[in-house]
Design an enzyme around this catalytic site. Sequence first.
Site, PDB file in Angstrom:
ATOM      1  N   THR A   1     -20.361  -7.385  12.984  1.00 26.44           N
ATOM      2  CA  THR A   1     -21.325  -8.226  12.663  1.00 26.44           C
ATOM      3  C   THR A   1     -20.642  -9.540  12.214  1.00 26.44           C
ATOM      4  O   THR A   1     -21.514 -10.551  12.450  1.00 26.44           O
ATOM      5  CB  THR A   1     -22.138  -7.651  11.496  1.00 26.44           C
TER       6      THR A   1
ATOM      7  N   TYR B   1     -29.686  -7.826  16.419  1.00 32.57           N
ATOM      8  CA  TYR B   1     -28.621  -8.828  16.801  1.00 32.57           C
ATOM      9  C   TYR B   1     -27.604  -8.015  17.444  1.00 32.57           C
ATOM     10  O   TYR B   1     -27.507  -6.823  17.563  1.00 32.57           O
ATOM     11  CB  TYR B   1     -28.009  -9.559  15.412  1.00 32.57           C
TER      12      TYR B   1
ATOM     13  N   THR C   1     -18.048  -3.281  10.218  1.00 32.93           N
ATOM     14  CA  THR C   1     -17.914  -2.542   8.944  1.00 32.93           C
ATOM     15  C   THR C   1     -18.091  -0.911   8.927  1.00 32.93           C
ATOM     16  O   THR C   1     -17.720  -0.195   8.255  1.00 32.93           O
ATOM     17  CB  THR C   1     -18.996  -3.009   7.886  1.00 32.93           C
ATOM     18  N   ASP C   2     -18.707  -0.654  10.160  1.00 29.65           N
ATOM     19  CA  ASP C   2     -19.084   0.833  10.454  1.00 29.65           C
ATOM     20  C   ASP C   2     -17.826   1.625  10.173  1.00 29.65           C
ATOM     21  O   ASP C   2     -17.801   2.650   9.627  1.00 29.65           O
ATOM     22  CB  ASP C   2     -19.849   1.057  11.383  1.00 29.65           C
TER      23      ASP C   2
ATOM     24  N   LYS D   1     -17.294   2.516   3.266  1.00 30.15           N
ATOM     25  CA  LYS D   1     -18.640   1.699   3.159  1.00 30.15           C
ATOM     26  C   LYS D   1     -19.746   2.867   2.786  1.00 30.15           C
ATOM     27  O   LYS D   1     -19.948   3.966   3.092  1.00 30.15           O
ATOM     28  CB  LYS D   1     -19.161   1.641   4.677  1.00 30.15           C
TER      29      LYS D   1
ATOM     30  N   GLU E   1      -8.344  29.079  -4.518  1.00 26.46           N
ATOM     31  CA  GLU E   1      -8.533  29.676  -2.947  1.00 26.46           C
ATOM     32  C   GLU E   1      -7.685  29.001  -1.954  1.00 26.46           C
ATOM     33  O   GLU E   1      -7.575  29.674  -0.968  1.00 26.46           O
ATOM     34  CB  GLU E   1     -10.040  30.024  -2.674  1.00 26.46           C
TER      35      GLU E   1
HETATM   36  N1  DGL Z   1     -22.148  -1.961  14.566  1.00 32.33           N
HETATM   37  C1  DGL Z   1     -21.745  -2.329  13.625  1.00 32.33           C
HETATM   38  C2  DGL Z   1     -20.058  -2.457  13.479  1.00 32.33           C
HETATM   39  O1  DGL Z   1     -19.637  -3.312  14.230  1.00 32.33           O
HETATM   40  C3  DGL Z   1     -22.266  -3.541  13.147  1.00 32.33           C
HETATM   41  C4  DGL Z   1     -22.134  -3.624  11.616  1.00 32.33           C
HETATM   42  C5  DGL Z   1     -21.132  -4.260  11.137  1.00 32.33           C
HETATM   43  O2  DGL Z   1     -20.179  -4.830  11.393  1.00 32.33           O
HETATM   44  O3  DGL Z   1     -21.507  -4.537   9.861  1.00 32.33           O
HETATM   45  O4  DGL Z   1     -19.371  -1.876  12.962  1.00 32.33           O
END
Ligand code: DGL
Length: 326
Positions: A14, A27, A93-94, A166, A284
Site C-alpha cells: 500500500t 486501490y 503490511t499484510d 499487524k 504436557e
Molecule cells: N495487500 C496488502 C499488502 O501489500 C496491502 C495492504 C498494505 O500494504 O497495507 O500487504
Amino acid sequence: MTQAKIHVLATGGTIAGRAGSPVRRDYRPGQIGIEEFIARIESFGLDARLTGSQIANIGSEDIDMTVWRELHATALAAIENPECDGIVITHGTDTAEETALLLDQTLPTHKPVVLVGAMRPADAVGSDGMRNFANAVVVARDREAAGRGVLVVMGDLVHAARDVRKAVTTGTKAFRSFPRGPIAAVTPTSLEWFAEPWRPAQEARYPLPDELPPVAIVHACAAADVELVALLVRHGTRGIVLAGMGEGNAPRRLRDALADAVRAGVPVVRSSRVDEGLVDREPEDDNAGFVAARALGPAKARILLQLLLANGITDPAAIQAAFQRR
Ligand code: DGL
C-alpha cells in the site's frame, strides 16, 4: 557529520499504492516505483542520501521465496557494502511481520535494516506512507538502530521483528508489539530508543535456504475437526504450528492428534490465536514432544520452524531453544 547513505529496497504494498482518488476505497498496491520514492523523500531535506533497488512491486500477500531470496541477497550486499549505512525495505503490511522475522534470523545485525509500510495508499486523504517512510529513514541512518535485529516502522513507532504483528485491519495504528511493546518512538525530526541494543554485531543466525519446507498452521477452535492433522501428515507436511486457544491450548482430541504427528516425526509448535502474550512450556509438552512458541504468533512461528527445519534442526529441544531467543 557526513550524510548517511541509505539503500532502499522496494517491494510494493500500500505504501506504493494508488487509488486514483483521495476517497476511493479500492486501490492497487505496488504502483509507485523506487525512483519516485527517492525523489519525494529527497525533497524533504532529510539528512540522508538514498539509492534504491526495485525488488518487486506486489501486494505482500503474494510474497514468495523468489522475492525473499532476492530481498535477502540485496540486503546482504548492502550490509557488506562499506558505502551503505542502513537499509530501508518498503513492504505491504499484510505479511510485513513474516518478512521481518525471516530477514531478522538470516541477516547479520551490524547495520540497521528497517521495514516500512503504510495503511493508506499514497494518494488517499490522510495517507501515512511518506511519513512512515521519512521515519524509516530517520531510524536507518541512526547507528543505534543496529544490534536490534530487523525493525518495523509504522505509526511513529519502532517495533522489533520478534514482537511485532499487524493487530488491526484498518487505520494507521495497526501494528502492535508483544511482549515488549514498541522499542522506540520516531518522527521525521526525533528518535527516542527505550532500551539498549541486545544483539550487537551478530552474524546471521541461519543461512537463508533455497526453499522453505511445507509447514501448516492448524487453527484450534471449539469442536475442531481433528482429521485434518493426519491428512497433513500424510500429505507430507514437515511441521505443524498450532494456532491454539489462549496459551496454546486445544481440545483433547486435537492435542492427541498433534502428539501422533510428533510420533510420526513432524514437529509441532504450540502458538496462540490470541494476539497478546507468551505461550510458555507446560508439563504436557515434555510427554508429547511439543514446542512452545513463546512470543511468536502463528505466522511468525511458521517462518521460524521452516527455517529451522531447512537447516536440519528437527529435535524438539533444539527447536525450543531457538524459540526462546530474543
Ligand atoms: N495487500 C496488502 C499488502 O501489500 C496491502 C495492504 C498494505 O500494504 O497495507 O500487504
